[in-house]
Design a protein around this motif. Structure first.
Motif, PDB file in Angstrom:
ATOM      1  N   GLU A   1       4.454   5.892  -2.279  1.00 30.75           N
ATOM      2  CA  GLU A   1       4.456   7.100  -1.460  1.00 30.75           C
ATOM      3  C   GLU A   1       5.109   8.270  -2.209  1.00 30.75           C
ATOM      4  N   LYS A   2       6.157   7.961  -2.975  1.00 29.18           N
ATOM      5  CA  LYS A   2       6.816   9.007  -3.764  1.00 29.18           C
ATOM      6  C   LYS A   2       5.877   9.557  -4.822  1.00 29.18           C
ATOM      7  N   ALA A   3       5.059   8.683  -5.419  1.00 34.58           N
ATOM      8  CA  ALA A   3       4.117   9.112  -6.451  1.00 34.58           C
ATOM      9  C   ALA A   3       3.014   9.998  -5.868  1.00 34.58           C
TER      10      ALA A   3
ATOM     11  N   ALA B   1      10.414  13.300   1.807  1.00 36.12           N
ATOM     12  CA  ALA B   1      10.475  12.463   2.989  1.00 36.12           C
ATOM     13  C   ALA B   1      10.275  13.294   4.253  1.00 36.12           C
TER      14      ALA B   1
ATOM     15  N   ALA C   1       3.359  12.088  -3.332  1.00 34.33           N
ATOM     16  CA  ALA C   1       3.922  13.377  -2.896  1.00 34.33           C
ATOM     17  C   ALA C   1       4.123  14.335  -4.008  1.00 34.33           C
TER      18      ALA C   1
ATOM     19  N   LYS D   1       6.610  14.244   4.572  1.00 38.52           N
ATOM     20  CA  LYS D   1       5.798  13.116   5.040  1.00 38.52           C
ATOM     21  C   LYS D   1       5.968  12.918   6.539  1.00 38.52           C
TER      22      LYS D   1
ATOM     23  N   GLU E   1      13.088   4.994   3.934  1.00 37.85           N
ATOM     24  CA  GLU E   1      12.895   5.609   2.627  1.00 37.85           C
ATOM     25  C   GLU E   1      11.452   5.401   2.198  1.00 37.85           C
ATOM     26  N   PRO E   2      10.843   6.399   1.536  1.00 36.83           N
ATOM     27  CA  PRO E   2       9.467   6.210   1.063  1.00 36.83           C
ATOM     28  C   PRO E   2       9.412   5.185  -0.064  1.00 36.83           C
ATOM     29  N   THR E   3       8.292   4.486  -0.122  1.00 34.28           N
ATOM     30  CA  THR E   3       8.107   3.506  -1.195  1.00 34.28           C
ATOM     31  C   THR E   3       7.815   4.259  -2.488  1.00 34.28           C
ATOM     32  N   GLU E   4       7.824   3.552  -3.609  1.00 33.08           N
ATOM     33  CA  GLU E   4       7.531   4.181  -4.900  1.00 33.08           C
ATOM     34  C   GLU E   4       6.119   4.761  -4.906  1.00 33.08           C
TER      35      GLU E   4
END
Length: 110
Positions: free
Chosen positions: A106-108, A1, A110, A4, A101-104
């Motif tokens: 966005e997490k994928a 996070a 990173a 980003k 919080e990052p979305t799923e």
């Protein structure tokens, strides 16, 4: 996070030349010269910088240098006004940048 947020901040100022400590950006120097030629005082300069930053923050971010410059070199009243002006503009801009919080997806990435 945090990465980003850093990347988004870097993208916001991408292409902007960074001035060294104590130096003014070209945009700030140009506005100061323009205002001085018109006979404007420091208060009008602060108002013009604040107005331009508030109107287009991504484009006019370099004009924050004016607040810092006048805070360094102005008399006591101008130093105080420069600081308050910078705070007011910053406070105005911050609500436009959400911290979440990052979305799923966005997490994928990173």
């Amino acid at each position: 996070a945090a990465k980003k947020a850093f990347d988004e901040a870097a993208a916001a100022v991408k292409g902007k030349a960074k001035a060294k400590e104590g130096e003014l950006s070209k945009a700030a120097t140009d506005l100061i010269e323009k205002m001085r030629k018109g006979g404007a005082g420091d208060q009008r300069l602060l108002a013009a910088a604040a107005e331009r930053i508030a109107a287009e923050p991504e484009k006019e971010l370099d004009l924050f240098d004016i607040f810092f410059h006048l805070h360094r070199v102005g008399d006591q009243e101008i130093k105080y006004m420069a600081l308050l002006s910078a705070i007011a503009v910053f406070k105005d801009l911050v609500p436009g940048y959400r911290i979440r919080e990052p979305t799923e997806q966005e997490k994928a990435q990173a």
